[in-house]
Design a protein around this motif. Sequence first.
Motif, PDB file in Angstrom:
ATOM      1  N   ASP A 106       0.829  -1.209   0.000  1.00  0.00           N
ATOM      2  CA  ASP A 106       0.000   0.000   0.000  1.00  0.00           C
ATOM      3  C   ASP A 106       0.863   1.258   0.000  1.00  0.00           C
ATOM      4  O   ASP A 106       0.534   2.241  -0.663  1.00  0.00           O
ATOM      5  CB  ASP A 106      -0.939   0.017   1.209  1.00  0.00           C
ATOM      6  CG  ASP A 106      -2.054  -1.004   1.094  1.00  0.00           C
ATOM      7  OD1 ASP A 106      -2.283  -1.522  -0.022  1.00  0.00           O
ATOM      8  OD2 ASP A 106      -2.694  -1.287   2.122  1.00  0.00           O
ATOM      9  N   SER A 109       2.713   1.379  -3.627  1.00  0.00           N
ATOM     10  CA  SER A 109       1.850   1.575  -4.792  1.00  0.00           C
ATOM     11  C   SER A 109       0.940   2.798  -4.671  1.00  0.00           C
ATOM     12  O   SER A 109       0.638   3.433  -5.677  1.00  0.00           O
ATOM     13  CB  SER A 109       1.012   0.325  -5.058  1.00  0.00           C
ATOM     14  OG  SER A 109       0.126   0.098  -3.989  1.00  0.00           O
ATOM     15  N   ARG A 110       0.509   3.122  -3.435  1.00  0.00           N
ATOM     16  CA  ARG A 110      -0.450   4.214  -3.272  1.00  0.00           C
ATOM     17  C   ARG A 110       0.025   5.338  -2.361  1.00  0.00           C
ATOM     18  O   ARG A 110      -0.679   6.322  -2.179  1.00  0.00           O
ATOM     19  CB  ARG A 110      -1.762   3.659  -2.720  1.00  0.00           C
ATOM     20  CG  ARG A 110      -2.424   2.703  -3.674  1.00  0.00           C
ATOM     21  CD  ARG A 110      -3.764   2.272  -3.143  1.00  0.00           C
ATOM     22  NE  ARG A 110      -3.805   0.823  -3.207  1.00  0.00           N
ATOM     23  CZ  ARG A 110      -4.499   0.064  -2.398  1.00  0.00           C
ATOM     24  NH1 ARG A 110      -5.221   0.596  -1.456  1.00  0.00           N
ATOM     25  NH2 ARG A 110      -4.479  -1.237  -2.530  1.00  0.00           N
ATOM     26  N   ILE A 112       0.322   5.197   0.887  1.00  0.00           N
ATOM     27  CA  ILE A 112      -0.404   5.182   2.160  1.00  0.00           C
ATOM     28  C   ILE A 112       0.572   4.874   3.288  1.00  0.00           C
ATOM     29  O   ILE A 112       1.202   3.814   3.312  1.00  0.00           O
ATOM     30  CB  ILE A 112      -1.537   4.135   2.138  1.00  0.00           C
ATOM     31  CG1 ILE A 112      -2.542   4.485   1.049  1.00  0.00           C
ATOM     32  CG2 ILE A 112      -2.201   4.029   3.503  1.00  0.00           C
ATOM     33  CD1 ILE A 112      -3.590   3.418   0.798  1.00  0.00           C
TER      34      ILE A 112
END
Length: 122
Positions: A106, A109-110, A112
């Motif tokens: 997470d 890739s994002r 977060i």
Amino acid sequence: MAQCAFCKTETWLFVGGVPICIKCSDAREAKRKPVETERKVRTALIQGLTEATVRANAASEAFTAIMSDIPSGIPHPDGIQRIHSASRELSTARKEMMKAHSRLHDFLSRGIIPEDLKRSGS
């Protein structure tokens, strides 16, 4: 007095032998802090995944050792309990490893950042 390498104002401040004014120095630091924070978070997440993987591998080896020991000289109820305990430990370790993997995924890739790492200042 030297000229700032970025905005060409006069300055007495040098960073790494390069003249830089306070305004440009502050702007440069503001850009570096997020990069340092990301590096710390990534390092913490990778370390967490590594530790979880080591625990899962150790639990897997322990489970395999117990299963290969059957039949053993242990009385039947104790043998079953031993298998159940090893199985629970392996299941828990694998869940922790998957959670660590998901947290790292997470973040990569994002972007977060997990709440516990936000609070700890990493």
